[in-house]
Design an enzyme around this catalytic site. Structure first.
Site, PDB file in Angstrom:
ATOM      1  N   GLY A 162      10.406   2.651   4.665  1.00 14.74           N
ATOM      2  CA  GLY A 162      10.954   1.600   3.803  1.00 14.74           C
ATOM      3  C   GLY A 162      11.409   0.378   4.582  1.00 14.74           C
ATOM      4  O   GLY A 162      11.820  -0.623   3.992  1.00 14.74           O
ATOM      5  N   THR A 222       9.707  -1.805   6.383  1.00 16.11           N
ATOM      6  CA  THR A 222       8.857  -2.981   6.162  1.00 16.11           C
ATOM      7  C   THR A 222       9.274  -3.695   4.878  1.00 16.11           C
ATOM      8  O   THR A 222       9.449  -4.920   4.860  1.00 16.11           O
ATOM      9  CB  THR A 222       7.367  -2.565   6.060  1.00 16.11           C
ATOM     10  OG1 THR A 222       7.027  -1.826   7.231  1.00 16.11           O
ATOM     11  CG2 THR A 222       6.454  -3.759   5.921  1.00 16.11           C
ATOM     12  N   ASP A 225       0.827  -1.211   0.000  1.00 17.61           N
ATOM     13  CA  ASP A 225       0.000   0.000   0.000  1.00 17.61           C
ATOM     14  C   ASP A 225       0.861   1.261   0.000  1.00 17.61           C
ATOM     15  O   ASP A 225       0.719   2.131  -0.848  1.00 17.61           O
ATOM     16  CB  ASP A 225      -0.987   0.006   1.192  1.00 17.61           C
ATOM     17  CG  ASP A 225      -0.304  -0.173   2.543  1.00 17.61           C
ATOM     18  OD1 ASP A 225       0.924  -0.400   2.606  1.00 17.61           O
ATOM     19  OD2 ASP A 225      -1.009  -0.088   3.573  1.00 17.61           O
ATOM     20  N   ASP A 271       6.867   4.098   3.558  1.00 14.70           N
ATOM     21  CA  ASP A 271       7.115   5.272   4.395  1.00 14.70           C
ATOM     22  C   ASP A 271       8.620   5.296   4.701  1.00 14.70           C
ATOM     23  O   ASP A 271       9.416   5.787   3.904  1.00 14.70           O
ATOM     24  CB  ASP A 271       6.224   5.117   5.633  1.00 14.70           C
ATOM     25  CG  ASP A 271       6.233   6.306   6.550  1.00 14.70           C
ATOM     26  OD1 ASP A 271       5.253   7.058   6.548  1.00 14.70           O
ATOM     27  OD2 ASP A 271       7.208   6.470   7.299  1.00 14.70           O
TER      28      ASP A 271
END
Ligand code: 5GP
Length: 179
Positions: free
Chosen positions: A108, A110, A103, A106
């Site tokens: 990065g 994850t 999705d 932010d």
């Protein structure tokens, strides 16, 4: 609707559905071109990507397998560090081209963890396809091959993204109004 209330916060309309769908279609066309004859495995990262993945993949016309995964965090029994594990993966990735559908990127972190975990399965390639990217927040070097929209550092909801579990089921994307 110009503003919405999600729990205790107010959000204003940021990206209307028509614009999102236009960009999603563009990215799907790129994927169709790049993956012709390649039969990729598409891994959609839950929960936030469920609407994006549904819209994107209905525009993707190359044969592909689709699986929904999650990056689960838990504390190890013998260590103090946090362990992160990809769960829900039911496809053998060995030698396969993989596309991760996320999705929003932010910091990065994850995606960096996800890449690390998936590489253990020796796929032929891994490409990231993100609906949204906040370039101003990125903390790690990440090659994001497919990105629909770049946005500022604001907190957003809608089109699959939540605030405290709510707000995922809107057609448009909304941005938090700071009080
Ligand atoms: P990262 O690891 O790149 O910092 O964060 C990625 C995850 O944080 C996303 O998959 C998403 O779940 C969450 N996230 C980051 N920014 C936002 C945002 O603006 N709104 C929402 N709802 N979630 C976000």
């Amino acid at each position: 609707m110009q503003t919405i209330q999600v729990k205790d916060k107010t959000f204003s309309l940021f990206i209307p559905e028509e614009k999102i769908l236009r960009e999603v279609k563009q990215v799907a066309m790129q994927i169709n071109k790049d993956f012709e004859g390649k039969e990729p495995v598409v891994l959609a990262v839950l929960n936030g990507s469920f609407i994006f993945a549904a819209d994107l993949l209905r525009e993707v016309n190359v044969p592909c397998e689709i699986s929904f995964v999650k990056l689960a965090s838990y504390q190890g029994v013998n260590t103090t560090g946090e362990i992160r594990e990809v769960i829900g993966l039911n496809v053998d990735l060995t030698g396969r081209p993989v596309i991760i559908v996320e999705d929003i990127v932010d910091t990065g972190l994850t995606m960096a963890h996800m890449l690390e975990e998936l590489k253990k399965q020796n796929p032929a390639s891994i490409d990231i396809c993100a609906l949204l990217l906040k370039p101003g927040k990125l903390q790690v070097e990440l090659d994001i091959k497919y990105c629909c929209l770049q946005i500022p550092n604001d907190f957003i909801v809608g089109y699959g993204l939540d605030y405290d579990g709510y707000g995922r089921n809107t057609r448009d994307i909304y941005s938090l109004i700071q009080n």
